[in-house]
Design a protein around this motif. Structure first.
Motif, mmCIF file in Angstrom:
data_model
loop_
_atom_site.group_PDB
_atom_site.id
_atom_site.type_symbol
_atom_site.label_atom_id
_atom_site.label_comp_id
_atom_site.label_asym_id
_atom_site.label_seq_id
_atom_site.Cartn_x
_atom_site.Cartn_y
_atom_site.Cartn_z
ATOM 1 N N TYR A 250 0.838 -1.189 0.000
ATOM 2 C CA TYR A 250 0.000 0.000 0.000
ATOM 3 C C TYR A 250 0.880 1.248 0.000
ATOM 4 N N VAL A 251 0.558 2.171 -0.903
ATOM 5 C CA VAL A 251 1.290 3.431 -1.038
ATOM 6 C C VAL A 251 0.305 4.567 -0.801
ATOM 7 N N THR A 252 0.609 5.398 0.199
ATOM 8 C CA THR A 252 -0.229 6.551 0.514
ATOM 9 C C THR A 252 0.424 7.806 -0.054
ATOM 10 N N VAL A 253 -0.366 8.575 -0.789
ATOM 11 C CA VAL A 253 0.096 9.846 -1.362
ATOM 12 C C VAL A 253 -0.596 10.963 -0.588
ATOM 13 N N LEU A 278 -5.172 14.622 4.246
ATOM 14 C CA LEU A 278 -4.309 13.968 5.224
ATOM 15 C C LEU A 278 -3.343 14.959 5.851
ATOM 16 N N SER A 279 -2.921 14.616 7.047
ATOM 17 C CA SER A 279 -1.858 15.365 7.701
ATOM 18 C C SER A 279 -0.523 14.904 7.137
ATOM 19 N N THR A 280 0.294 15.829 6.707
ATOM 20 C CA THR A 280 1.573 15.457 6.093
ATOM 21 C C THR A 280 2.607 15.031 7.123
ATOM 22 N N PHE A 322 -14.384 17.965 13.896
ATOM 23 C CA PHE A 322 -13.486 16.887 14.299
ATOM 24 C C PHE A 322 -12.394 16.687 13.243
ATOM 25 N N VAL A 323 -11.216 16.302 13.726
ATOM 26 C CA VAL A 323 -10.102 15.946 12.848
ATOM 27 C C VAL A 323 -9.422 14.700 13.413
ATOM 28 N N VAL A 324 -8.809 13.929 12.509
ATOM 29 C CA VAL A 324 -7.955 12.798 12.911
ATOM 30 C C VAL A 324 -6.561 13.121 12.382
ATOM 31 N N GLN A 325 -5.652 13.460 13.288
ATOM 32 C CA GLN A 325 -4.343 13.945 12.882
ATOM 33 C C GLN A 325 -3.192 13.046 13.332
ATOM 34 N N VAL A 326 -3.497 11.907 13.939
ATOM 35 C CA VAL A 326 -2.459 10.948 14.316
ATOM 36 C C VAL A 326 -2.822 9.583 13.743
ATOM 37 N N SER A 327 -1.817 8.762 13.532
ATOM 38 C CA SER A 327 -2.033 7.431 12.959
ATOM 39 C C SER A 327 -2.691 6.516 13.975
ATOM 40 N N PRO A 328 -3.581 5.636 13.530
ATOM 41 C CA PRO A 328 -4.191 4.667 14.447
ATOM 42 C C PRO A 328 -3.186 3.591 14.860
ATOM 43 N N PHE A 329 -3.534 2.850 15.903
ATOM 44 C CA PHE A 329 -2.710 1.741 16.392
ATOM 45 C C PHE A 329 -3.508 0.446 16.287
#
Length: 668
Positions: A250-253, A278-280, A322-329
């Motif tokens: 998987y490649v995220t741009v 996305l958050s860079t 709302f924002v999601v700015q950190v990667s999930p675990f």
């Protein structure tokens, strides 16, 4: 001038404060309970690096020159001095056998927790540039426990592979010359280098990495061999690569807000899916054991995409702020994920061309959620104020001495397994589940145009068939010519004639024996029966032993070879080298046949007249089958030296009559 004096004083005070703070940090003992922060000003800089969560439930992170191991409840388990400043942007890596690897300045350190409290050093330098070598920034590192290898990407130098014992296996740059062709950095090879952290695909035994020109590489773990290179520069030149361990990469741009799935064997793009902005800074996705890839977006949703490219959004209707700015675990079971959603005081979205930008004020609340992307089931969700209040399980822990962001708190919630009802599994069990989803690949030994390959294979097949036919024809033609030159036709006709004679004798003898048993017969008839038996034995001898049909010829003809005849078990032919041509052979056969038929009819007439004189019916021989009637044979009559003629028998279309033998005088 006064302004400059004030600035100088402030700089001196700041440097003195930093120096005193460094001396305080060096006084911290290995005992975790002795670690504390003395002032709020010092707390402002105690920011932990990206964390590592291991199967033992502990969280590992570093702060400047110290490395910490936290229990899941936030208390410090142990800490060690690194002697070098760690890279806060690179998370520690699990290296197997409880060892941990992390980047510190331009080195890679290895920490062995088993040596803590012993005479042996718990920290050692694993990778260190040799004196005089060009030093470079460590971009990222990874460890393959299955191949016992460590992979380190050094900026402007390349990718290095080491064994866990410290020996270098190989190194590779972004450009490889093979068979006279340049692979990699096709558009610009002068300023091209690897700029991403290497990631390991344990199922495919591959390492993936990208360069500054927007190309993604798949390399073998054991050698610097490029399996494939995929050019994605048309999208962007900065990517986040995540191994699926399920036959996909998987490649995220981030700039384009795209997620692409590549085939792990060929690099072919299988599908792509658009997601929210996305958050860079932190947009690394996670892949669960079901093969779903999940990534948070600044629009407040968690995007989860199935292995086939079907996207889902959680929750179904998120509040606008709302924002999601950190990667999930990923949780300990491997099937669920923990996410963090921050509620902002205000959020503004700007769309310029193809890009969407999100602007937000300070956060008010943070919502932590545990859900299963494959089913959408939510197991746990809880909201906390963003003012610094920690979850109840972390309130009285050592974490209160550090500056905590959403990523650190989310890591400790994941390690604590809060609200999770799924059973935990080891890393090997998770890997086995994900690897089983990979579909077997059928590798082709040919590369290039498929139509050309099919035409070439068809041409090869036709050529082989033609060669087989030609060889077969040549063999048959040569064999026929050879047999024809050896007078085979005459031999087969004579042999067939002997077989017909034997069958006729068998039938005649059987009828004579039946008549002799039913009524009295004269002595001449018994003598006739005896003669028939002897002639039958003579024919059987000729058929069962090595016999040359040339004996039927005149003595003036020379016999150059004997013909082994069929003995009932095996066939073996040896042909005479006659000087007669094939046309002469068939002419002799036709002439002998006519003579035999004439002699046979004369013999039948004499036998009928004798039977009438005696008042008895002639002895009949049973008719042969229709198949035998259609066969041709040579009915030639041969004369011996004593003037007696061997009797000639004829197999008629209906019935054959055996008559007594008579002596003929030679006319020659």
């Amino acid at each position: 001038m006064p302004t400059q004096s004030i600035l100088i004083v402030l700089l001196l005070v700041q440097s003195a404060f930093v120096a005193s703070q460094a001396s305080q940090l060096q006084k911290y003992a290995s005992n975790p309970h002795l670690f504390s922060a003395q002032s709020s000003s010092r707390k402002s800089i105690l920011r932990l690096s990206k964390p590592l969560i291991r199967d033992d439930g502990r969280v590992y992170s570093c702060l400047e020159r110290r490395f910490f191991a936290f229990e899941s409840n936030g208390s410090i388990a142990w800490t060690v001095n690194l002697k070098y400043t760690c890279n806060a942007g690179i998370a520690p890596v699990h290296g197997g056998s409880r060892k941990i690897y992390l980047a510190a300045e331009n080195r890679v350190m290895r920490i062995n927790p088993l040596n803590i409290g012993t005479s042996e050093s718990a920290v050692e330098v694993f990778f260190d540039p040799d004196p005089g070598e060009e030093t470079g920034e460590i971009v990222g590192l990874s460890v393959s426990t299955l191949s016992s290898s460590v992979f380190i990407n050094v900026k402007n130098r390349g990718l290095f592979a080491y064994r866990l014992q410290g020996q270098m296996l190989w190194s590779a740059g972004p450009v490889l010359y093979q068979s006279g062709y340049r692979q990699g950095c096709r558009k610009n090879y002068k300023d091209c280098y690897f700029d991403s952290a290497p990631v390991i695909d344990q199922c495919e035994a591959s390492v993936y990495i990208s360069n500054t020109e927007g190309e993604v590489y798949a390399m073998s773990l054991g050698s610097p061999h490029f399996k494939w290179i995929q050019d994605l520069s048309a999208l962007d030149k900065s990517f986040v690569i995540s191994p699926g361990n399920n036959g996909r990469v998987y490649v995220t741009v981030p700039v384009k807000a795209l997620v692409l799935a590549l085939d792990a064997s060929t690099g072919t793009v299988l599908w792509q899916s658009s997601i929210g902005p996305l958050s860079t800074t932190d947009c690394a996705p996670v892949i669960d054991s079901n093969g779903w890839i999940s990534i948070g977006s600044l629009d407040g949703f968690l995007y989860s995409i199935s292995p086939t490219g079907v996207p889902k959004k959680f929750p179904k209707a998120a509040p606008l702020d709302f924002v999601v700015q950190v990667s999930p675990f990923l949780d300990c079971s491997g099937y669920a994920v923990y996410i963090s959603q921050a509620e902002m005081e205000g959020k503004v979205s700007h769309t310029i061309g193809e890009y969407t930008y999100i602007s937000a004020l300070k956060p008010k609340n943070v919502v932590f959620t545990l859900l299963v992307p494959a089913t959408g089931t939510i197991y746990w969700s809880e909201s906390y104020p963003a003012s610094g209040q920690l979850p109840s399980i972390l309130k009285e822990s050592d974490l209160q001495h550090f500056v905590l962001d959403e990523s650190i708190i989310l890591a400790f919630i994941t390690a604590s397994n809060i609200g999770n009802r799924l059973p935990c599994r080891s890393t090997r069990q998770k890997l086995a589940t994900s690897c089983s989803q990979a579909e077997p690949q059928h590798v082709s030994i040919y590369t290039g145009d498929e139509r050309t390959i099919l035409l070439f294979l068809l041409l090869e097949t036709v050529t082989l068939i033609v060669l087989v036919v030609v060889v077969r024809f040549c063999c048959i033609f040569w064999r026929k010519k050879k047999l024809q030159s050896q007078d085979l036709g005459k031999f087969l006709e004579k042999r067939h004639f002997l077989q017909l004679q034997k069958k006729t004798f068998d039938q005649a003898i059987t009828e004579l024996e039946q008549n002799a048993a039913e009524e009295a017969v004269p002595n001449k008839m018994l003598e006739r029966l005896d003669d028939l038996v002897k002639q039958k034995e003579d024919i059987e001898r000729k058929l069962s032993t090595t016999y040359s049909l040339g004996r039927d010829r005149t003595k003036s003809e020379s016999l150059k070879s004997l013909l082994p005849l069929y003995d009932g078990k095996a066939k073996s032919y040896s042909f005479q080298e006659g000087a007669e041509k094939e046309s002469d052979t068939w002419a002799d056969s036709s002439r002998n046949k006519k003579e035999a038929e004439s002699t046979f009819f004369q013999y039948m007439q004499s036998a009928a007249a004798a039977a009438k004189a005696k008042g008895k019916a002639p002895i009949e021989v049973g008719s042969s089958s229709d198949q035998e009637t259609e066969e041709e044979y040579e009915g030639a009559s041969a004369y011996d030296d004593e003037g007696e003629a061997r009797e000639t028998l004829h197999h008629g279309s209906s019935r054959s009559i055996m008559r007594r033998r008579r002596t003929l005088s030679s006319t020659n």
